[in-house]
Write a protein that holds these residues in place. Structure first.
Motif, PDB file in Angstrom:
ATOM      1  N   LEU A  53       4.090   4.878   1.572  1.00  0.00           N
ATOM      2  CA  LEU A  53       3.611   4.499   0.564  1.00  0.00           C
ATOM      3  C   LEU A  53       2.366   3.348   0.677  1.00  0.00           C
ATOM      4  O   LEU A  53       2.076   2.790  -0.039  1.00  0.00           O
ATOM      5  CB  LEU A  53       4.965   3.905  -0.293  1.00  0.00           C
ATOM      6  CG  LEU A  53       5.961   4.940  -0.810  1.00  0.00           C
ATOM      7  CD1 LEU A  53       6.976   3.909  -1.320  1.00  0.00           C
ATOM      8  CD2 LEU A  53       5.284   5.572  -1.697  1.00  0.00           C
TER       9      LEU A  53
ATOM     10  N   GLU B  89       4.967  -0.128 -10.077  1.00  0.00           N
ATOM     11  CA  GLU B  89       5.327  -0.077  -8.710  1.00  0.00           C
ATOM     12  C   GLU B  89       6.125   1.464  -8.627  1.00  0.00           C
ATOM     13  O   GLU B  89       7.019   1.814  -9.216  1.00  0.00           O
ATOM     14  CB  GLU B  89       6.388  -0.941  -8.345  1.00  0.00           C
ATOM     15  CG  GLU B  89       7.268  -0.866  -7.117  1.00  0.00           C
ATOM     16  CD  GLU B  89       6.116  -0.755  -5.908  1.00  0.00           C
ATOM     17  OE1 GLU B  89       6.008   0.365  -5.379  1.00  0.00           O
ATOM     18  OE2 GLU B  89       5.605  -1.844  -5.676  1.00  0.00           O
ATOM     19  N   LYS B  90       5.715   2.249  -7.792  1.00  0.00           N
ATOM     20  CA  LYS B  90       6.061   3.364  -7.634  1.00  0.00           C
ATOM     21  C   LYS B  90       7.417   3.497  -6.790  1.00  0.00           C
ATOM     22  O   LYS B  90       8.266   4.698  -7.075  1.00  0.00           O
ATOM     23  CB  LYS B  90       4.978   4.318  -6.602  1.00  0.00           C
ATOM     24  CG  LYS B  90       5.314   5.768  -6.536  1.00  0.00           C
ATOM     25  CD  LYS B  90       4.272   6.471  -5.698  1.00  0.00           C
ATOM     26  CE  LYS B  90       4.607   7.794  -5.423  1.00  0.00           C
ATOM     27  NZ  LYS B  90       3.518   8.760  -4.546  1.00  0.00           N
ATOM     28  N   ASP B  91       7.547   2.632  -5.898  1.00  0.00           N
ATOM     29  CA  ASP B  91       9.111   2.384  -5.131  1.00  0.00           C
ATOM     30  C   ASP B  91      10.158   2.135  -6.005  1.00  0.00           C
ATOM     31  O   ASP B  91      10.145   0.721  -6.337  1.00  0.00           O
ATOM     32  CB  ASP B  91       8.647   1.849  -3.769  1.00  0.00           C
ATOM     33  CG  ASP B  91       9.677   1.976  -3.028  1.00  0.00           C
ATOM     34  OD1 ASP B  91      10.811   2.203  -3.194  1.00  0.00           O
ATOM     35  OD2 ASP B  91       9.576   1.091  -1.826  1.00  0.00           O
TER      36      ASP B  91
ATOM     37  N   ASP C 156       3.798   5.812 -10.681  1.00  0.00           N
ATOM     38  CA  ASP C 156       2.516   5.924  -9.858  1.00  0.00           C
ATOM     39  C   ASP C 156       1.295   5.629 -10.892  1.00  0.00           C
ATOM     40  O   ASP C 156       1.385   6.100 -12.047  1.00  0.00           O
ATOM     41  CB  ASP C 156       2.525   7.616  -9.654  1.00  0.00           C
ATOM     42  CG  ASP C 156       1.333   7.642  -8.613  1.00  0.00           C
ATOM     43  OD1 ASP C 156       0.334   6.883  -8.562  1.00  0.00           O
ATOM     44  OD2 ASP C 156       1.336   8.420  -7.663  1.00  0.00           O
TER      45      ASP C 156
ATOM     46  N   ASP D 279      -0.882   7.631 -12.613  1.00  0.00           N
ATOM     47  CA  ASP D 279      -0.416   8.480 -13.702  1.00  0.00           C
ATOM     48  C   ASP D 279      -0.176   7.946 -14.824  1.00  0.00           C
ATOM     49  O   ASP D 279       0.225   8.409 -15.913  1.00  0.00           O
ATOM     50  CB  ASP D 279       1.029   9.336 -13.183  1.00  0.00           C
ATOM     51  CG  ASP D 279       1.026  10.149 -12.120  1.00  0.00           C
ATOM     52  OD1 ASP D 279      -0.281  10.823 -11.731  1.00  0.00           O
ATOM     53  OD2 ASP D 279       2.084  10.069 -11.288  1.00  0.00           O
TER      54      ASP D 279
ATOM     55  N   VAL E  29      -3.992   4.487  -1.627  1.00  0.00           N
ATOM     56  CA  VAL E  29      -4.408   4.858  -2.885  1.00  0.00           C
ATOM     57  C   VAL E  29      -5.520   3.676  -3.371  1.00  0.00           C
ATOM     58  O   VAL E  29      -6.141   4.098  -4.559  1.00  0.00           O
ATOM     59  CB  VAL E  29      -3.311   4.710  -4.103  1.00  0.00           C
ATOM     60  CG1 VAL E  29      -2.350   5.915  -4.055  1.00  0.00           C
ATOM     61  CG2 VAL E  29      -2.586   3.481  -4.317  1.00  0.00           C
TER      62      VAL E  29
END
Length: 280
Positions: A25, A77-79, A103, A106, A127
Motif C-alpha cells: 500500500l 483511507e484504503k486500509d 481508494d 475511485d 499512488v
C-alpha cells in the motif's frame, strides 16, 4: 502514554491496533506528532477550510490538521485496519473528522467538502504521482482546492520544482509550474518514519494560480509532455513523432527547434506546442 491532544502516542496506537505498515500500500507511517503538526502548518491557515487528506494511516497528520484548527478533515483511507484509530480521533474531535474507507482514485471528494478546500497528505508512494497529475489537470480551472501540501520521495519533490536544463526537469515540473506555484518547504530523513524507507522525503506546497501561466488544453499538454520526456535523450522531432507524423511543422510553429531535447524547452514552449496541436 498520552500526547498533546490527549490521545495515545502514535507508537501506542499502532501497537494497540496491530497496524504494521504494508509495502503493497506504499505505507510509511510518520510517528512524530511535532513533525505532523509542522507539516499541517505549512498548509497555511486552516481554520476556515475543509481539508482533504489521502492515506492518513494511524492518523498522525490527521491529528496535526485538527489541532491546527482545520474546520473539517475528510480522511480517505484504503486500509480498513486504520478505521479503528481514525474513529478514536473522530471521537476526540466531534463533528470535524469524516472518514471514508476507499481508494482515493475511485471517489469524488468534492461531494463531502465545502470550499475553500486545502489538500494535505503524506501520500502513499504507489499512488502519489497519479493523484498529483489528476489534481493538476482538471478540465476546469481554478480547481476546487486552493492549495496542495504533499509529501513525496525527495527525488519526486525535486522533479516538481526543477527548472529547464536540469536533469530532473520533466513532466511533473511542467504540469506543476503551469498552474501553481510549487515550493519545497520541508525535508524529512528516513528515521522519521516507521518503517524507515531507503530514501529521504520532502514536502511540497502548491498554491493554485487563478489562471495558468500560459494558455493550453490540459489533456493535450499532458499527452505531449509525457511523450516528449518518455524518450528524453532523443531530439523532439523523434520523440514526438508518435503524437503527430508532421510534428516538425508543429514544433516550428510553436517556436521550438525540432533538434532540441525535451529538457531544453521551457514551460512557455510546451504550452505553445500544445496549442498548435489542439488546433486540429
Amino acid at each position: 502514554m498520552t500526547s498533546y491532544d490527549g490521545l495515545p502516542s502514535l507508537k501506542d496506537v499502532i501497537q494497540a491496533h496491530g497496524l504494521i505498515a504494508k509495502k503493497s500500500l506504499g505505507q510509511n507511517f510518520l510517528l512524530d506528532l511535532n513533525l505532523t503538526a509542522k507539516i499541517a502548518r505549512q498548509a497555511g491557515d486552516l481554520t476556515k477550510c475543509d481539508v482533504l487528506e489521502v492515506g492518513p494511516g494511524p492518523g498522525g497528520l490527521t491529528r496535526g490538521l485538527l489541532a491546527e484548527g482545520a474546520r473539517k478533515v475528510l480522511a480517505v483511507e484504503k486500509d480498513s485496519r486504520a478505521m479503528g484509530p481514525l474513529a478514536e480521533i473522530s471521537d476526540a474531535y466531534p463533528g470535524r473528522l469524516e472518514i471514508i474507507n476507499a481508494d482515493a482514485l475511485d471517489i469524488n471528494p468534492l461531494e463531502q467538502l465545502t470550499p475553500p478546500v486545502r489538500i494535505v497528505s503524506n501520500l502513499p508512494y504507489n499512488v502519489g504521482t497519479e493523484l498529483l497529475i489528476r489534481w493538476l489537470t482538471p478540465d476546469v480551472w481554478p480547481p476546487y482546492w486552493a492549495s496542495l501540501t504533499l509529501m513525496f520521495q525527495r527525488e519526486v519533490a525535486n522533479r516538481i520544482v526543477a527548472k529547464p536544463g536540469n536533469k530532473t526537469y520533466g513532466r511533473l515540473a511542467i504540469l506543476s509550474q503551469w498552474r501553481t506555484n510549487p515550493r519545497l518547504v520541508m525535508e524529512l530523513p528516513p528515521e522519521a518514519f516507521s518503517p524507515p524507507p531507503k530514501i529521504h522525503s520532502a514536502v511540497v506546497h502548491f498554491e493554485a494560480l487563478e489562471k495558468p501561466r500560459f494558455e493550453a488544453d490540459a489533456k493535450t499538454l499532458e499527452r505531449v509532455v509525457a511523450a516528449g520526456f518518455n524518450q528524453r535523450r532523443k531530439m523532439l522531432r523523434a520523440s514526438l513523432k508518435g503524437v503527430k507524423p508532421e510534428i516538425e511543422d508543429y514544433l516550428v510553429a510553436a517556436g521550438i527547434k525540432p533538434t532540441e531535447r525535451a529538457e531544453q524547452v521551457p514551460l512557455e514552449g510546451w504550452c505553445a506546442l500544445a496549442r498548435e496541436i489542439a488546433k486540429d
